[in-house]
Scaffold this motif. Sequence first.
Motif, PDB file in Angstrom:
ATOM      1  N   ARG A 157      -1.290  -3.037  -6.631  1.00 10.08           N
ATOM      2  CA  ARG A 157      -1.593  -3.285  -8.058  1.00 10.08           C
ATOM      3  C   ARG A 157      -1.899  -2.136  -8.905  1.00 10.08           C
ATOM      4  N   ARG A 158      -2.024  -0.872  -8.358  1.00 12.32           N
ATOM      5  CA  ARG A 158      -2.231   0.256  -9.078  1.00 12.32           C
ATOM      6  C   ARG A 158      -0.821   0.861  -9.591  1.00 12.32           C
ATOM      7  N   ILE A 159       0.284   0.346  -9.234  1.00 16.26           N
ATOM      8  CA  ILE A 159       1.457   0.675  -9.847  1.00 16.26           C
ATOM      9  C   ILE A 159       1.641   0.220 -11.380  1.00 16.26           C
ATOM     10  N   ARG A 160       1.767   1.107 -12.317  1.00 23.15           N
ATOM     11  CA  ARG A 160       1.569   0.581 -13.724  1.00 23.15           C
ATOM     12  C   ARG A 160       3.004   0.323 -14.141  1.00 23.15           C
ATOM     13  N   SER A 161       4.210   1.096 -13.626  1.00 26.74           N
ATOM     14  CA  SER A 161       5.482   0.799 -13.967  1.00 26.74           C
ATOM     15  C   SER A 161       6.459   1.502 -13.009  1.00 26.74           C
ATOM     16  N   ILE A 182      14.196   6.445  -8.463  1.00 27.19           N
ATOM     17  CA  ILE A 182      13.307   5.637  -8.862  1.00 27.19           C
ATOM     18  C   ILE A 182      11.841   6.207  -8.882  1.00 27.19           C
ATOM     19  N   ALA A 183      11.411   5.972 -10.311  1.00 28.91           N
ATOM     20  CA  ALA A 183      10.175   6.572 -10.654  1.00 28.91           C
ATOM     21  C   ALA A 183       9.077   5.685 -10.696  1.00 28.91           C
ATOM     22  N   LEU A 184       8.087   5.911  -9.985  1.00 35.64           N
ATOM     23  CA  LEU A 184       6.624   5.217  -9.848  1.00 35.64           C
ATOM     24  C   LEU A 184       5.621   5.736 -10.737  1.00 35.64           C
ATOM     25  N   HIS A 185       5.198   5.090 -11.563  1.00 34.51           N
ATOM     26  CA  HIS A 185       3.869   5.399 -12.230  1.00 34.51           C
ATOM     27  C   HIS A 185       2.738   4.626 -11.588  1.00 34.51           C
ATOM     28  N   VAL A 186       1.908   5.506 -10.948  1.00 33.38           N
ATOM     29  CA  VAL A 186       0.806   5.040 -10.197  1.00 33.38           C
ATOM     30  C   VAL A 186      -0.616   5.748 -10.541  1.00 33.38           C
ATOM     31  N   GLU A 187      -1.636   4.622 -10.978  1.00 33.43           N
ATOM     32  CA  GLU A 187      -2.841   4.964 -11.435  1.00 33.43           C
ATOM     33  C   GLU A 187      -3.434   5.588 -10.058  1.00 33.43           C
ATOM     34  N   CYS A 188      -3.917   6.620 -10.235  1.00 40.21           N
ATOM     35  CA  CYS A 188      -4.798   7.515  -8.943  1.00 40.21           C
ATOM     36  C   CYS A 188      -6.392   7.193  -9.168  1.00 40.21           C
ATOM     37  N   PRO A 189      -6.712   6.559  -7.658  1.00 36.07           N
ATOM     38  CA  PRO A 189      -8.093   6.114  -7.615  1.00 36.07           C
ATOM     39  C   PRO A 189      -8.920   7.493  -7.486  1.00 36.07           C
ATOM     40  N   MET A 192       0.989  -1.134   0.057  1.00 35.62           N
ATOM     41  CA  MET A 192      -0.039   0.079   0.090  1.00 35.62           C
ATOM     42  C   MET A 192       1.183   1.108   0.093  1.00 35.62           C
ATOM     43  N   LEU A 193       0.339   2.511  -0.797  1.00 30.22           N
ATOM     44  CA  LEU A 193       1.158   3.542  -1.012  1.00 30.22           C
ATOM     45  C   LEU A 193       0.297   4.619  -0.299  1.00 30.22           C
ATOM     46  N   LEU A 194       0.852   5.609   0.213  1.00 31.85           N
ATOM     47  CA  LEU A 194       0.029   6.741   0.620  1.00 31.85           C
ATOM     48  C   LEU A 194       0.388   7.876  -0.375  1.00 31.85           C
ATOM     49  N   ILE A 195      -0.282   8.352  -1.330  1.00 33.66           N
ATOM     50  CA  ILE A 195      -0.111   9.417  -2.305  1.00 33.66           C
ATOM     51  C   ILE A 195      -0.894  10.719  -2.102  1.00 33.66           C
ATOM     52  N   THR A 196      -0.234  11.876  -2.653  1.00 35.48           N
ATOM     53  CA  THR A 196      -1.348  12.911  -2.713  1.00 35.48           C
ATOM     54  C   THR A 196      -1.336  13.170  -4.172  1.00 35.48           C
ATOM     55  N   CYS A 197      -2.756  13.277  -4.508  1.00 30.17           N
ATOM     56  CA  CYS A 197      -3.283  13.582  -5.826  1.00 30.17           C
ATOM     57  C   CYS A 197      -2.981  15.062  -6.358  1.00 30.17           C
ATOM     58  N   PRO A 198      -2.124  15.346  -7.300  1.00 34.34           N
ATOM     59  CA  PRO A 198      -1.869  16.785  -7.424  1.00 34.34           C
ATOM     60  C   PRO A 198      -3.054  17.231  -8.115  1.00 34.34           C
ATOM     61  N   VAL A 199      -4.015  16.660  -8.642  1.00 33.02           N
ATOM     62  CA  VAL A 199      -5.327  17.365  -9.304  1.00 33.02           C
ATOM     63  C   VAL A 199      -6.333  17.594  -8.116  1.00 33.02           C
ATOM     64  N   THR A 200      -6.632  16.675  -7.320  1.00 31.69           N
ATOM     65  CA  THR A 200      -7.565  17.126  -6.455  1.00 31.69           C
ATOM     66  C   THR A 200      -6.835  17.431  -4.972  1.00 31.69           C
ATOM     67  N   ARG A 201      -5.635  17.423  -4.890  1.00 33.24           N
ATOM     68  CA  ARG A 201      -4.965  17.646  -3.558  1.00 33.24           C
ATOM     69  C   ARG A 201      -5.465  16.847  -2.364  1.00 33.24           C
ATOM     70  N   THR A 202      -6.003  15.534  -2.505  1.00 27.55           N
ATOM     71  CA  THR A 202      -6.208  14.614  -1.425  1.00 27.55           C
ATOM     72  C   THR A 202      -5.389  13.485  -1.268  1.00 27.55           C
ATOM     73  N   ASP A 203      -5.265  13.078  -0.087  1.00 27.91           N
ATOM     74  CA  ASP A 203      -4.463  12.009   0.035  1.00 27.91           C
ATOM     75  C   ASP A 203      -5.069  10.609  -0.041  1.00 27.91           C
ATOM     76  N   GLU A 204      -4.621   9.937  -0.821  1.00 38.70           N
ATOM     77  CA  GLU A 204      -5.237   8.642  -1.028  1.00 38.70           C
ATOM     78  C   GLU A 204      -4.404   7.233  -0.709  1.00 38.70           C
TER      79      GLU A 204
END
Length: 67
Positions: free
Chosen positions: A18-22, A30-37, A1-13
Amino acid sequence: MLLITCPVTRTDELVADRRIRSVTNLPTHIALHVECPSCGSVHVYRTGRRRTAAPAPVREARTAVPA
């Protein structure tokens, strides 16, 4: 599990692994490409040092050896 901050909505998710794309291993980070819920797009999150910050060269310690 990862705790990310969405730059669009400014919410913590909380995001499942499984949402890590690459994962890209670069010399400085290291760059993680993550699909934001929250907004559905893919965001890039970098770990480690900043790309502009190069590691400082390591200098050898010079000590006098008693004879």
